[in-house]
Every structure is written in structure tokens, then in C-alpha cells.
Design a protein around this motif. Structure first.
Motif, mmCIF file in Angstrom:
data_model
loop_
_atom_site.group_PDB
_atom_site.id
_atom_site.type_symbol
_atom_site.label_atom_id
_atom_site.label_comp_id
_atom_site.label_asym_id
_atom_site.label_seq_id
_atom_site.Cartn_x
_atom_site.Cartn_y
_atom_site.Cartn_z
ATOM 1 N N ASN A 22 0.838 -1.199 0.000
ATOM 2 C CA ASN A 22 0.000 0.000 0.000
ATOM 3 C C ASN A 22 0.875 1.251 0.000
ATOM 4 O O ASN A 22 2.059 1.190 0.316
ATOM 5 N N SER A 23 0.260 2.364 -0.330
ATOM 6 C CA SER A 23 0.967 3.653 -0.340
ATOM 7 C C SER A 23 2.281 3.552 -1.104
ATOM 8 O O SER A 23 3.342 3.977 -0.622
ATOM 9 N N LEU A 24 2.215 2.981 -2.272
ATOM 10 C CA LEU A 24 3.430 2.756 -3.058
ATOM 11 C C LEU A 24 4.092 4.065 -3.468
ATOM 12 O O LEU A 24 3.416 5.076 -3.723
ATOM 13 N N LYS A 25 5.415 4.001 -3.517
ATOM 14 C CA LYS A 25 6.239 5.157 -3.871
ATOM 15 C C LYS A 25 7.073 4.818 -5.104
ATOM 16 O O LYS A 25 7.370 3.640 -5.348
ATOM 17 N N PRO A 26 7.504 5.814 -5.860
ATOM 18 C CA PRO A 26 8.359 5.528 -7.024
ATOM 19 C C PRO A 26 9.608 4.726 -6.655
ATOM 20 O O PRO A 26 10.066 3.897 -7.447
ATOM 21 N N GLU A 27 10.129 4.943 -5.461
ATOM 22 C CA GLU A 27 11.324 4.203 -5.041
ATOM 23 C C GLU A 27 11.051 2.735 -4.744
ATOM 24 O O GLU A 27 11.979 1.967 -4.496
ATOM 25 N N ASP A 28 9.786 2.332 -4.763
ATOM 26 C CA ASP A 28 9.453 0.911 -4.633
ATOM 27 C C ASP A 28 9.576 0.175 -5.964
ATOM 28 O O ASP A 28 9.435 -1.054 -6.014
ATOM 29 N N THR A 29 9.816 0.905 -7.040
ATOM 30 C CA THR A 29 9.952 0.289 -8.352
ATOM 31 C C THR A 29 11.127 -0.677 -8.368
ATOM 32 O O THR A 29 12.251 -0.312 -8.017
ATOM 33 N N ALA A 30 10.854 -1.918 -8.736
ATOM 34 C CA ALA A 30 11.891 -2.958 -8.732
ATOM 35 C C ALA A 30 11.299 -4.258 -9.260
ATOM 36 O O ALA A 30 10.081 -4.378 -9.445
ATOM 37 N N LEU A 31 12.191 -5.216 -9.465
ATOM 38 C CA LEU A 31 11.782 -6.593 -9.754
ATOM 39 C C LEU A 31 11.680 -7.307 -8.405
ATOM 40 O O LEU A 31 12.651 -7.313 -7.645
ATOM 41 N N TYR A 32 10.508 -7.830 -8.116
ATOM 42 C CA TYR A 32 10.252 -8.457 -6.823
ATOM 43 C C TYR A 32 10.338 -9.985 -6.957
ATOM 44 O O TYR A 32 9.718 -10.576 -7.841
ATOM 45 N N TYR A 33 11.098 -10.574 -6.036
ATOM 46 C CA TYR A 33 11.334 -12.013 -6.063
ATOM 47 C C TYR A 33 10.785 -12.668 -4.794
ATOM 48 O O TYR A 33 10.967 -12.148 -3.681
ATOM 49 N N CYS A 34 10.190 -13.826 -4.965
ATOM 50 C CA CYS A 34 9.789 -14.654 -3.848
ATOM 51 C C CYS A 34 10.948 -15.596 -3.507
ATOM 52 O O CYS A 34 11.659 -16.067 -4.414
ATOM 53 N N ASN A 35 11.131 -15.865 -2.223
ATOM 54 C CA ASN A 35 12.217 -16.728 -1.769
ATOM 55 C C ASN A 35 11.692 -17.718 -0.744
ATOM 56 O O ASN A 35 10.853 -17.379 0.080
#
Length: 116
Positions: free
Chosen positions: A83-96
Motif C-alpha cells: 500500500n501507499s506505493l512510492k516511485p522508489e518501490d519500483t523494482a523486480l520483486y522475487y519470492c524466496n
């Protein structure tokens, strides 16, 4: 072996929300560690949130209060509500996943892009 398949990424405006899902090929049981990491262009992969099943959740300081990790054991699925996403949250998200019996497994990644 554990296969992890992420979904739910996309393009969203700043202030918006996304929910990422990670479907695991095996049962997530007590003692397994699961989590989400992200990697932005030119940066190292970093931890976003993690949990040892049955234990407490850890969050990066940058996402505390905005992101929530949860596990649905019945569906073998790990979620990341953002929630409340910011431009700096932009990324490739990986599950581990790190099963209690050993190993370190990654999904293929899902792109999250937050526009300003």
C-alpha cells in the motif's frame, strides 16, 4: 526442489496498491522461511519482508507500515500486500523460500513499477 511462481506485479501510480502472490510447489510448514526481495536497476537485491512459518515477520525499514506479508498454508501461497506505493518501490520483486531441511529457492520475479 521447490518451485515458486510470482504474479501480481504491474504499473501503478504513487499512492496506489498492489498485491503480489507467490505460489509454492510444496506445503509451507512450520520452520520454513519465506519472504520477498526486490532488486532495482543498478542496485543490489534487498530483503523486503520475511517470515519463518509460525514466527514473526521482519520488514525492511523502508516498507514498514505500508507492506504486509502473509501466508495461506491451505493454498501454499505467500502474499505481499503493498500500500501507499512510492516511485522508489519500483523494482523486480522475487519470492524466496528456504525450507527447514535446507536449500534456497527463488521465483522468476515480477516487475513492479510505480509512476510519480
Amino acid at each position: 526442489q521447490v518451485q515458486l511462481v510470482e504474479s501480481g506485479g504491474g504499473l501503478v501510480q504513487a499512492g496506489g496498491s498492489l498485491r503480489l502472490s507467490c505460489a509454492a510447489s510444496r506445503i509451507i510448514i512450520r520452520g520454513d522461511a519465506v519472504g520477498w526481495y526486490r532488486q532495482a536497476p543498478g542496485k543490489q537485491r534487498e530483503l523486503v519482508a520475511s517470515i519463518i512459518s509460525g514466527g514473526s515477520t521482519n520488514y525492511a525499514d523502508s516498507v514498514k507500515g505500508r507492506f504486509t506479508l502473509s501466508v495461506d498454508n491451505a493454498k501454499n501461497t505467500v502474499y505481499l500486500q503493498m500500500n501507499s506505493l512510492k516511485p522508489e518501490d519500483t523494482a523486480l520483486y522475487y519470492c524466496n523460500a528456504q525450507p527447514y531441511w535446507g536449500g534456497n529457492y527463488w521465483g522468476q520475479g515480477t516487475q513492479v513499477t510505480v509512476s510519480s
